[in-house]
Design a protein around this motif. Sequence first.
Motif, PDB file in Angstrom:
ATOM      1  N   THR A 165       0.824  -1.204   0.000  1.00 23.07           N
ATOM      2  CA  THR A 165       0.000   0.000   0.000  1.00 23.07           C
ATOM      3  C   THR A 165       0.860   1.257   0.000  1.00 23.07           C
ATOM      4  O   THR A 165       0.549   2.248  -0.669  1.00 23.07           O
ATOM      5  N   GLY A 166       1.969   1.218   0.746  1.00 17.82           N
ATOM      6  CA  GLY A 166       2.824   2.387   0.858  1.00 17.82           C
ATOM      7  C   GLY A 166       3.631   2.698  -0.385  1.00 17.82           C
ATOM      8  O   GLY A 166       3.793   3.857  -0.752  1.00 17.82           O
ATOM      9  N   ILE A 167       4.131   1.659  -1.065  1.00 14.27           N
ATOM     10  CA  ILE A 167       5.065   1.905  -2.171  1.00 14.27           C
ATOM     11  C   ILE A 167       4.511   1.514  -3.532  1.00 14.27           C
ATOM     12  O   ILE A 167       5.115   1.854  -4.560  1.00 14.27           O
ATOM     13  N   GLY A 168       3.369   0.809  -3.576  1.00 12.59           N
ATOM     14  CA  GLY A 168       2.869   0.263  -4.838  1.00 12.59           C
ATOM     15  C   GLY A 168       2.666   1.296  -5.920  1.00 12.59           C
ATOM     16  O   GLY A 168       3.079   1.114  -7.068  1.00 12.59           O
ATOM     17  N   GLY A 169       2.032   2.402  -5.574  1.00 18.53           N
ATOM     18  CA  GLY A 169       1.764   3.440  -6.564  1.00 18.53           C
ATOM     19  C   GLY A 169       3.029   4.070  -7.099  1.00 18.53           C
ATOM     20  O   GLY A 169       3.168   4.319  -8.302  1.00 18.53           O
ATOM     21  N   GLY A 170       3.994   4.307  -6.211  1.00 19.93           N
ATOM     22  CA  GLY A 170       5.244   4.915  -6.630  1.00 19.93           C
ATOM     23  C   GLY A 170       6.060   4.007  -7.540  1.00 19.93           C
ATOM     24  O   GLY A 170       6.720   4.475  -8.474  1.00 19.93           O
ATOM     25  N   VAL A 171       6.017   2.712  -7.263  1.00 19.87           N
ATOM     26  CA  VAL A 171       6.737   1.759  -8.110  1.00 19.87           C
ATOM     27  C   VAL A 171       6.171   1.767  -9.526  1.00 19.87           C
ATOM     28  O   VAL A 171       6.916   1.846 -10.508  1.00 19.87           O
ATOM     29  N   LEU A 172       4.846   1.691  -9.642  1.00 20.88           N
ATOM     30  CA  LEU A 172       4.225   1.712 -10.963  1.00 20.88           C
ATOM     31  C   LEU A 172       4.485   3.032 -11.687  1.00 20.88           C
ATOM     32  O   LEU A 172       4.729   3.056 -12.895  1.00 20.88           O
ATOM     33  N   ARG A 173       4.431   4.121 -10.955  1.00 24.71           N
ATOM     34  CA  ARG A 173       4.717   5.437 -11.548  1.00 24.71           C
ATOM     35  C   ARG A 173       6.091   5.450 -12.193  1.00 24.71           C
ATOM     36  O   ARG A 173       6.249   5.868 -13.346  1.00 24.71           O
ATOM     37  N   ASP A 174       7.091   4.990 -11.448  1.00 20.25           N
ATOM     38  CA  ASP A 174       8.456   5.021 -11.967  1.00 20.25           C
ATOM     39  C   ASP A 174       8.629   4.069 -13.146  1.00 20.25           C
ATOM     40  O   ASP A 174       9.338   4.383 -14.109  1.00 20.25           O
ATOM     41  N   VAL A 175       7.989   2.914 -13.073  1.00 16.83           N
ATOM     42  CA  VAL A 175       8.074   1.957 -14.182  1.00 16.83           C
ATOM     43  C   VAL A 175       7.454   2.549 -15.447  1.00 16.83           C
ATOM     44  O   VAL A 175       7.996   2.408 -16.551  1.00 16.83           O
ATOM     45  N   PHE A 176       6.318   3.226 -15.297  1.00 18.65           N
ATOM     46  CA  PHE A 176       5.633   3.810 -16.447  1.00 18.65           C
ATOM     47  C   PHE A 176       6.495   4.839 -17.175  1.00 18.65           C
ATOM     48  O   PHE A 176       6.373   5.011 -18.388  1.00 18.65           O
ATOM     49  N   VAL A 177       7.342   5.552 -16.424  1.00 21.23           N
ATOM     50  CA  VAL A 177       8.183   6.578 -17.056  1.00 21.23           C
ATOM     51  C   VAL A 177       9.625   6.089 -17.236  1.00 21.23           C
ATOM     52  O   VAL A 177      10.532   6.884 -17.451  1.00 21.23           O
ATOM     53  N   LYS A 178       9.811   4.783 -17.160  1.00 21.47           N
ATOM     54  CA  LYS A 178      11.105   4.143 -17.428  1.00 21.47           C
ATOM     55  C   LYS A 178      12.200   4.621 -16.478  1.00 21.47           C
ATOM     56  O   LYS A 178      13.336   4.879 -16.883  1.00 21.47           O
ATOM     57  N   GLU A 179      11.846   4.726 -15.193  1.00 15.48           N
ATOM     58  CA  GLU A 179      12.813   5.062 -14.159  1.00 15.48           C
ATOM     59  C   GLU A 179      12.950   3.875 -13.214  1.00 15.48           C
ATOM     60  O   GLU A 179      11.996   3.114 -13.018  1.00 15.48           O
ATOM     61  N   ILE A 180      14.133   3.711 -12.612  1.00 22.55           N
ATOM     62  CA  ILE A 180      14.289   2.692 -11.579  1.00 22.55           C
ATOM     63  C   ILE A 180      13.499   3.154 -10.363  1.00 22.55           C
ATOM     64  O   ILE A 180      13.717   4.256  -9.864  1.00 22.55           O
ATOM     65  N   PRO A 181      12.537   2.351  -9.866  1.00 25.84           N
ATOM     66  CA  PRO A 181      11.726   2.785  -8.725  1.00 25.84           C
ATOM     67  C   PRO A 181      12.584   3.202  -7.537  1.00 25.84           C
ATOM     68  O   PRO A 181      13.631   2.608  -7.269  1.00 25.84           O
ATOM     69  N   LEU A 182      12.120   4.235  -6.843  1.00 26.00           N
ATOM     70  CA  LEU A 182      12.853   4.784  -5.704  1.00 26.00           C
ATOM     71  C   LEU A 182      13.179   3.713  -4.680  1.00 26.00           C
ATOM     72  O   LEU A 182      14.268   3.684  -4.107  1.00 26.00           O
ATOM     73  N   VAL A 183      12.255   2.796  -4.455  1.00 28.46           N
ATOM     74  CA  VAL A 183      12.434   1.776  -3.421  1.00 28.46           C
ATOM     75  C   VAL A 183      13.539   0.796  -3.797  1.00 28.46           C
ATOM     76  O   VAL A 183      14.083   0.105  -2.931  1.00 28.46           O
ATOM     77  N   PHE A 184      13.905   0.720  -5.086  1.00 28.47           N
ATOM     78  CA  PHE A 184      14.962  -0.188  -5.519  1.00 28.47           C
ATOM     79  C   PHE A 184      16.338   0.464  -5.495  1.00 28.47           C
ATOM     80  O   PHE A 184      17.343  -0.197  -5.719  1.00 28.47           O
ATOM     81  N   ARG A 185      16.351   1.759  -5.254  1.00 31.49           N
ATOM     82  CA  ARG A 185      17.619   2.450  -5.155  1.00 31.49           C
ATOM     83  C   ARG A 185      18.069   2.464  -3.697  1.00 31.49           C
ATOM     84  O   ARG A 185      17.494   1.791  -2.856  1.00 31.49           O
TER      85      ARG A 185
END
Length: 207
Positions: free
Chosen positions: A127-147
């Motif tokens: 719930t906390g990170i799901g939206g941010g992960v998809l956002r970053d994937v959609f714009v071809k960025e490495i998700p913040l949580v993976f950095r």
Amino acid sequence: MSFMTFFVYIGTIAFAISGGLIGIKKQLDVFGVILLGLTTALAGGVIRDIMLGYIPPTNLADPQYFLVSLLSCIMTILFYEKIKRFNNHMVLFDAIGLASFTAVGANAALMQDYTQPFLVISMGLVTGIGGGVLRDVFVKEIPLVFRKEIYGVASITGSIVLLVTYQTIPTVLSLYLCLFTTFVIRMLAVKWQWNIPVVHRKTSQVK
């Protein structure tokens, strides 16, 4: 409106704005900007509800959070030049969103009488990170949580606190303790630049 609901609204608005700002930065069209903002704000809750068997998901059955997110995206487009000046302050609101959504997600599992620690923690994290992960994937960025950012770890820690305390203290206090823990860890990590070690790959030199 309860204190927790207030924070959920703040988090929803913050995530929607952050998604909208990134969409504009990536030069998406109006529909793309709005969709990215909605994804950032709502996707985590939708994924959680589907995994827990809430069909249709709460965000779709009750559109109040959708409408708040949509309005936030539209305002981001209309007042982009003014909003981007306060981009540094988004770290604060993002931390509030992460903390409140973590508490809500972990509590959703407990309210369904799921007490398995891994499940509860996972729902808080999703719930906390799901939206941010998809956002970053959609714009071809490495998700913040993976950095190297202390982001997912803050969510996991908050979920653990809720899991440990919810049977020993009033539920509302347990939720606030989860929210507070997640928020403080995230903000301290930003302030003091705490990072998770990065795995460095050794490169062989061609002679």
